[in-house]
Design a protein around this motif. Structure first.
Motif, PDB file in Angstrom:
ATOM      1  N   THR A 111       0.828  -1.199   0.000  1.00  0.00           N
ATOM      2  CA  THR A 111       0.000   0.000   0.000  1.00  0.00           C
ATOM      3  C   THR A 111       0.868   1.256   0.000  1.00  0.00           C
ATOM      4  O   THR A 111       2.088   1.197   0.195  1.00  0.00           O
ATOM      5  N   ARG A 112       0.219   2.396  -0.199  1.00  0.00           N
ATOM      6  CA  ARG A 112       0.941   3.680  -0.158  1.00  0.00           C
ATOM      7  C   ARG A 112       1.569   3.890   1.211  1.00  0.00           C
ATOM      8  O   ARG A 112       2.710   4.363   1.314  1.00  0.00           O
ATOM      9  N   ALA A 113       0.825   3.512   2.266  1.00  0.00           N
ATOM     10  CA  ALA A 113       1.376   3.664   3.615  1.00  0.00           C
ATOM     11  C   ALA A 113       2.590   2.769   3.810  1.00  0.00           C
ATOM     12  O   ALA A 113       3.580   3.156   4.454  1.00  0.00           O
ATOM     13  N   ASP A 114       2.544   1.537   3.246  1.00  0.00           N
ATOM     14  CA  ASP A 114       3.697   0.636   3.336  1.00  0.00           C
ATOM     15  C   ASP A 114       4.910   1.267   2.655  1.00  0.00           C
ATOM     16  O   ASP A 114       6.031   1.208   3.178  1.00  0.00           O
ATOM     17  N   ALA A 115       4.695   1.833   1.486  1.00  0.00           N
ATOM     18  CA  ALA A 115       5.795   2.452   0.747  1.00  0.00           C
ATOM     19  C   ALA A 115       6.388   3.621   1.515  1.00  0.00           C
ATOM     20  O   ALA A 115       7.613   3.780   1.592  1.00  0.00           O
ATOM     21  N   GLU A 116       5.522   4.446   2.110  1.00  0.00           N
ATOM     22  CA  GLU A 116       6.015   5.592   2.876  1.00  0.00           C
ATOM     23  C   GLU A 116       6.827   5.144   4.079  1.00  0.00           C
ATOM     24  O   GLU A 116       7.869   5.730   4.400  1.00  0.00           O
ATOM     25  N   ARG A 117       6.370   4.086   4.761  1.00  0.00           N
ATOM     26  CA  ARG A 117       7.120   3.564   5.915  1.00  0.00           C
ATOM     27  C   ARG A 117       8.466   3.002   5.480  1.00  0.00           C
ATOM     28  O   ARG A 117       9.488   3.218   6.143  1.00  0.00           O
ATOM     29  N   LEU A 118       8.471   2.285   4.345  1.00  0.00           N
ATOM     30  CA  LEU A 118       9.717   1.702   3.861  1.00  0.00           C
ATOM     31  C   LEU A 118      10.725   2.786   3.498  1.00  0.00           C
ATOM     32  O   LEU A 118      11.894   2.727   3.902  1.00  0.00           O
ATOM     33  N   PHE A 119      10.272   3.805   2.770  1.00  0.00           N
ATOM     34  CA  PHE A 119      11.200   4.860   2.360  1.00  0.00           C
ATOM     35  C   PHE A 119      11.669   5.687   3.549  1.00  0.00           C
ATOM     36  O   PHE A 119      12.818   6.158   3.573  1.00  0.00           O
ATOM     37  N   ALA A 120      10.821   5.851   4.547  1.00  0.00           N
ATOM     38  CA  ALA A 120      11.247   6.558   5.759  1.00  0.00           C
ATOM     39  C   ALA A 120      12.330   5.767   6.480  1.00  0.00           C
ATOM     40  O   ALA A 120      13.322   6.342   6.968  1.00  0.00           O
ATOM     41  N   ALA A 121      12.173   4.443   6.552  1.00  0.00           N
ATOM     42  CA  ALA A 121      13.170   3.599   7.213  1.00  0.00           C
ATOM     43  C   ALA A 121      14.475   3.593   6.424  1.00  0.00           C
ATOM     44  O   ALA A 121      15.570   3.634   7.007  1.00  0.00           O
ATOM     45  N   VAL A 122      14.365   3.553   5.085  1.00  0.00           N
ATOM     46  CA  VAL A 122      15.573   3.602   4.248  1.00  0.00           C
ATOM     47  C   VAL A 122      16.315   4.916   4.460  1.00  0.00           C
ATOM     48  O   VAL A 122      17.549   4.947   4.608  1.00  0.00           O
ATOM     49  N   ASN A 123      15.580   6.018   4.490  1.00  0.00           N
ATOM     50  CA  ASN A 123      16.217   7.328   4.705  1.00  0.00           C
ATOM     51  C   ASN A 123      16.920   7.383   6.061  1.00  0.00           C
ATOM     52  O   ASN A 123      18.004   7.969   6.193  1.00  0.00           O
ATOM     53  N   ALA A 124      16.318   6.781   7.083  1.00  0.00           N
ATOM     54  CA  ALA A 124      16.932   6.776   8.409  1.00  0.00           C
ATOM     55  C   ALA A 124      18.229   5.975   8.395  1.00  0.00           C
ATOM     56  O   ALA A 124      19.242   6.380   8.992  1.00  0.00           O
ATOM     57  N   GLU A 125      18.220   4.831   7.719  1.00  0.00           N
ATOM     58  CA  GLU A 125      19.438   4.006   7.639  1.00  0.00           C
ATOM     59  C   GLU A 125      20.522   4.710   6.832  1.00  0.00           C
ATOM     60  O   GLU A 125      21.710   4.639   7.174  1.00  0.00           O
ATOM     61  N   LEU A 126      20.138   5.400   5.753  1.00  0.00           N
ATOM     62  CA  LEU A 126      21.119   6.147   4.967  1.00  0.00           C
ATOM     63  C   LEU A 126      21.697   7.312   5.768  1.00  0.00           C
ATOM     64  O   LEU A 126      22.891   7.607   5.671  1.00  0.00           O
ATOM     65  N   ALA A 127      20.866   7.945   6.580  1.00  0.00           N
ATOM     66  CA  ALA A 127      21.355   9.053   7.416  1.00  0.00           C
ATOM     67  C   ALA A 127      22.359   8.546   8.443  1.00  0.00           C
ATOM     68  O   ALA A 127      23.384   9.199   8.704  1.00  0.00           O
ATOM     69  N   ALA A 128      22.077   7.388   9.042  1.00  0.00           N
ATOM     70  CA  ALA A 128      23.011   6.812  10.015  1.00  0.00           C
ATOM     71  C   ALA A 128      24.323   6.445   9.344  1.00  0.00           C
ATOM     72  O   ALA A 128      25.415   6.665   9.897  1.00  0.00           O
ATOM     73  N   PHE A 129      24.241   5.894   8.131  1.00  0.00           N
ATOM     74  CA  PHE A 129      25.449   5.543   7.384  1.00  0.00           C
ATOM     75  C   PHE A 129      26.270   6.794   7.069  1.00  0.00           C
ATOM     76  O   PHE A 129      27.492   6.816   7.242  1.00  0.00           O
ATOM     77  N   THR A 130      25.597   7.848   6.618  1.00  0.00           N
ATOM     78  CA  THR A 130      26.293   9.084   6.269  1.00  0.00           C
ATOM     79  C   THR A 130      26.961   9.712   7.490  1.00  0.00           C
ATOM     80  O   THR A 130      28.093  10.207   7.411  1.00  0.00           O
ATOM     81  N   ALA A 131      26.276   9.666   8.624  1.00  0.00           N
ATOM     82  CA  ALA A 131      26.848  10.232   9.851  1.00  0.00           C
ATOM     83  C   ALA A 131      28.102   9.468  10.265  1.00  0.00           C
ATOM     84  O   ALA A 131      29.112  10.075  10.664  1.00  0.00           O
ATOM     85  N   GLU A 132      28.055   8.145  10.164  1.00  0.00           N
ATOM     86  CA  GLU A 132      29.228   7.338  10.518  1.00  0.00           C
ATOM     87  C   GLU A 132      30.366   7.588   9.542  1.00  0.00           C
ATOM     88  O   GLU A 132      31.538   7.676   9.930  1.00  0.00           O
TER      89      GLU A 132
END
Length: 221
Positions: A111-132
């Motif tokens: 669903t659209r909500a599933d996609a939004e949750r997935l992309f939010a989680a991906v962005n959070a993981e990418l932010a953690a990677f970039t910070a490290e």
């Protein structure tokens, strides 16, 4: 009659032929030196310092105050040799292996909500990677030996400075100097971050690598 215990040489030759040859030493390290040859550094293929070696009479060719710069030069040389060796051993590093399929990825509609949750989680993981990555790249690493005679600085994984107590290095025995140098260089090594990772990124990669499953998930197949 007394027993004759003499050996005539044939038995020794037979013993020698039957003895297995010593196994060759396994050494995957890379050694680097500086211009004078008085300092050498051995590193593992991943850049970790294995040992620092000083020539017996290094003071004949180097001023004690110049020892730190010589160590930096030898370390850089060893690291570059290790990098070249790793590239040669691994082949084309630009070829990225496809992500492993996620076996438990369900087939429920996306669903659209599933996609939004997935992309939010991906962005959070990418932010953690970039910070490290920023931390390892931009924040200088500092280390000091327990003896207090050697300190060093690394930037972006590269040793840029080694400071040595000149009065101490003028008279200290080589093994003691080598020990404190090795301790500091090992402490300065930081394992690089290979690539972004995390469950959300893995799920997105799995969907992208399986177009048929992706179409089913979004209801287009």
């Amino acid at each position: 009659m007394a027993e004759d215990n003499r050996r005539w040489g044939f038995e020794e030759a037979e013993d020698w032929e039957q003895a297995p040859p010593p196994a060759p030493a396994q050494d995957d390290g890379c050694a680097g030196t500086e211009d004078s040859g008085a300092v050498s550094v051995v590193v593992e293929l991943d850049g970790r310092v294995r040992a620092v070696r000083l020539a017996a009479q290094w003071r004949d060719v180097l001023e004690p105050r110049s020892l730190g710069a010589a160590v930096v030069s030898a370390t850089t040389d060893a690291t570059m040799r290790a990098l070249a060796r790793a590239v040669e051993d691994q082949g084309d590093l630009t070829a990225i292996a496809p992500p492993s399929p996620v076996a438990d990825l369900d087939e429920a509609p996306f669903t659209r909500a599933d996609a939004e949750r997935l992309f939010a989680a991906v962005n959070a993981e990418l932010a953690a990677f970039t910070a490290e990555l920023d931390r390892l790249t931009n924040v200088p690493a500092r280390a000091e030996s327990r003896g207090g005679h050697v300190s060093g600085t690394a930037q972006a994984g590269r040793v840029v400075a080694v400071e040595i107590d000149g009065q101490w290095s003028h008279a200290a025995p080589n093994p003691e100097i080598e020990g404190e140098l090795t301790e500091v260089l090992r402490a300065l090594h930081r394992t690089p971050v290979a690539q972004p990772a995390g469950p959300a990124i893995a799920q997105l990669q799995a969907l992208a690598s399986d177009p048929a499953r992706l179409l089913r998930k979004v209801g287009l197949a």
